[in-house]
Design an enzyme around this catalytic site. Structure first.
Site, PDB file in Angstrom:
ATOM      1  N   HIS A 157      16.953  69.636  50.876  1.00 57.34           N
ATOM      2  CA  HIS A 157      16.073  70.007  52.349  1.00 57.34           C
ATOM      3  C   HIS A 157      15.457  69.494  52.399  1.00 57.34           C
ATOM      4  O   HIS A 157      13.837  69.338  52.868  1.00 57.34           O
ATOM      5  CB  HIS A 157      15.743  71.608  52.422  1.00 57.34           C
ATOM      6  CG  HIS A 157      17.289  72.679  52.550  1.00 57.34           C
ATOM      7  ND1 HIS A 157      18.219  72.643  53.855  1.00 57.34           N
ATOM      8  CD2 HIS A 157      17.573  73.162  51.470  1.00 57.34           C
ATOM      9  CE1 HIS A 157      18.824  74.003  53.381  1.00 57.34           C
ATOM     10  NE2 HIS A 157      18.680  73.694  51.657  1.00 57.34           N
ATOM     11  N   SER A 278       1.598  43.467  56.481  1.00 62.93           N
ATOM     12  CA  SER A 278       2.361  43.983  57.760  1.00 62.93           C
ATOM     13  C   SER A 278       1.241  42.549  58.620  1.00 62.93           C
ATOM     14  O   SER A 278       0.712  42.320  57.836  1.00 62.93           O
ATOM     15  CB  SER A 278       0.999  45.118  57.188  1.00 62.93           C
ATOM     16  OG  SER A 278       0.676  45.183  58.643  1.00 62.93           O
ATOM     17  N   LYS A 284       0.141  46.652  53.130  1.00 61.52           N
ATOM     18  CA  LYS A 284       0.954  46.673  53.230  1.00 61.52           C
ATOM     19  C   LYS A 284       2.182  46.147  52.222  1.00 61.52           C
ATOM     20  O   LYS A 284       2.013  45.046  51.807  1.00 61.52           O
ATOM     21  CB  LYS A 284       1.532  46.908  54.817  1.00 61.52           C
ATOM     22  CG  LYS A 284       0.967  48.254  55.465  1.00 61.52           C
ATOM     23  CD  LYS A 284       1.274  48.950  55.499  1.00 61.52           C
ATOM     24  CE  LYS A 284       2.006  49.857  56.357  1.00 61.52           C
ATOM     25  NZ  LYS A 284       3.044  50.757  56.496  1.00 61.52           N
ATOM     26  N   GLU A 291      15.008  49.749  55.575  1.00 59.93           N
ATOM     27  CA  GLU A 291      15.386  50.139  56.908  1.00 59.93           C
ATOM     28  C   GLU A 291      16.579  49.370  57.738  1.00 59.93           C
ATOM     29  O   GLU A 291      16.613  49.966  58.613  1.00 59.93           O
ATOM     30  CB  GLU A 291      13.735  50.102  57.316  1.00 59.93           C
ATOM     31  CG  GLU A 291      12.132  50.825  56.874  1.00 59.93           C
ATOM     32  CD  GLU A 291      11.570  49.729  57.730  1.00 59.93           C
ATOM     33  OE1 GLU A 291      10.444  51.024  58.014  1.00 59.93           O
ATOM     34  OE2 GLU A 291      10.969  49.133  57.243  1.00 59.93           O
TER      35      GLU A 291
END
Ligand code: ARG
Length: 459
Positions: A157, A278, A284, A291
């Site tokens: 979970h 970024s 970043k 992704e």
């Protein structure tokens, strides 16, 4: 321009829009190789059966071999105005060898021809994809071997649960991929029946030898029913289903790694060469590759739904709708291939942040089940043991204390059976050592699993 295989009966030329709308050459051109190989086997058979003259068969076979060569060295010029790849090759063959080419389409239709081409494509791609799956398994196994002494807090979970070996977690990926491979091979086995000779859908009155063609093309055998031969696209659906499940696995692996690479987790570092930055936030380092792996699953799932919808309402035998099975099939295969390739490379560039991981193992809630099992071993029922440890954990949380800080007296307050030696199991190594049930995360068992995978994968 390529001549229509069916033009003679038509009193008018087809409308240009209709031509454009029905044409499939833009995508089925990638079946050219299989179309030629299938035609070569077909011509050999027609000649062996004395249905066409041996000298014409020879011309046809030489012509098709020349086309195969051009396809290989990139010199073949596709006619994007042709209706499909079958017409295109037929036309080029005619230009190369003349009228002998007219005999090739004897005892055959494009309906069985396209079924053959896709089956050959699917069989070859399954072999390629399964090789890549093995590459990925090897890359994962290497990471597991290199970090066989790393324990991580495991999650259920997405909440901290229990300690496991990192290698154990990684081996779970290998298990899933192994099932994916076997699903693909199952699909391949069912695609391994040769449809050519079914002709339009009813067979032929000419004395063909379908078993010979099946053997020539490396199929297990010929299909048994001519209608089913041109009607069936189960094998496309099965491959897509296998790829859809595989891509779910790839996506979930990517999701693990994305989480692990966050500052909050800091379990891994992904090499700069597999990250992006970024345009606005200079600090970043984003896991875009992972992704996009996660995102690309959508395409593959969509492709599966596409074909299921395409096929569900069709009457038996061949229908032109079935032409539309190819773009989703090709896209799914290409997508999964790309994902597997980049995943193999990315796995080789993962650094395990051992210190950051070790710092998370101080959380003693990771050992709550170990204390429950300690009590069970002393004769306490599971329910009571769960209550005892539940009380202990709650009090410790309330008082900001660690279980290992409890005095002997405090321990006894929860249960007479809680002896000071319980503290010996409040550490990550003891915790994983205890999990020695079959398939568990104890280092001995995991080492054995690594060994057996290594034998299997490298065999
Ligand atoms: N392009 C067609 C397909 O992909 C080939 C078969 C066409 N057959 C026909 N009778 N129009 O399915």
């Amino acid at each position: 321009m390529t001549k229509k295989l069916w033009g003679t009966r038509f009193s008018k030329k087809t409308n240009a829009l209709a031509d454009k709308f029905t044409s499939s050459i833009a995508f089925d051109k990638r079946l050219a190789k299989y179309d030629c190989l299938g035609s070569i086997a077909h011509a050999k058979m027609l000649s062996k059966q004395k249905i066409i003259p041996a000298k014409d068969a020879k011309l046809i076979i030489n012509g098709l071999n020349a086309i195969l060569k051009e396809l290989k060295n990139g010199k073949f010029k596709f006619d994007l105005k042709a209706e499909d790849i079958h017409s295109n090759i037929q036309d080029v063959l005619f230009k190369k060898i003349g009228k002998a080419a007219f005999r090739l389409h004897t005892a055959r239709s494009r309906n069985d021809q396209i079924a053959l081409d896709i089956k050959m494509y699917v069989k070859e791609e399954i072999d390629n994809l399964s090789d890549l799956i093995v590459e990925l398994q090897k890359a994962i196994l290497k990471l597991a071997e290199r970090n066989s002494r790393v324990i991580i807090p495991g999650y259920t979970h997405l909440q901290v649960a229990q300690c496991v070996l990192l290698a154990h977690h990684l081996l779970s990926y290998i298990e899933g991929l192994e099932r994916d491979k076997s699903r693909l091979f199952d699909a391949k086995a069912r695609a391994d029946l040769m449809p050519l000779g079914a002709c339009a859908f009813s067979g032929t009155g000419l004395n063909i030898d379908r078993n010979y063609v099946a053997k020539e093309l490396g199929f297990k055998s010929a299909t048994a029913n001519s209608i089913d031969s041109v009607s069936d696209r189960d094998f496309v659906i099965e491959v897509l289903a296998a790829l859809a499940i595989l891509s779910v696995h790839l996506s979930r692996m990517a999701e693990d790694l994305i989480l692990w690479s966050t500052k909050e987790f800091s379990f891994i570092d992904i090499d700069f060469s597999f990250c992006t930055g970024s345009s606005i936030m200079p600090h970043k380092k984003n896991p875009d590759i992972l992704e996009l792996i996660r995102g690309s699953v959508g395409k593959v799932q969509g492709n599966l739904s596409n074909i299921l919808m395409l096929m569900k309402g069709l009457p038996s035998s061949y229908n032109r709708d079935m032409q539309l099975d190819k773009p989703p099939l090709f896209e799914a295969v290409d997508t999964v291939r790309d994902v597997l390739e980049i995943f193999v490379a990315l796995f080789g560039n993962i650094v395990i942040e051992k210190e950051a991981i070790a710092s998370r193992l101080a959380d003693e809630s990771l050992f709550s089940v170990d204390i429950v099992e300690y009590l069970i071993k002393k004769g306490i029922s599971y329910r009571e043991a769960h209550d005892i440890v539940g009380r202990m954990v709650r009090d410790c949380l309330d008082k900001g204390k660690k279980i290992s800080d409890l005095s002997d007296k405090e321990l006894k307050g929860y249960s007479q059976k809680l002896q000071p030696d319980v503290k010996k199991i409040l550490n990550a190594w003891a915790s994983v050592d205890l999990k020695n049930s079959l398939g568990g995360t104890s280092p001995k068992l995991v080492a054995r699993q690594i060994e057996s995978w290594s034998k299997k994968i490298n065999a």
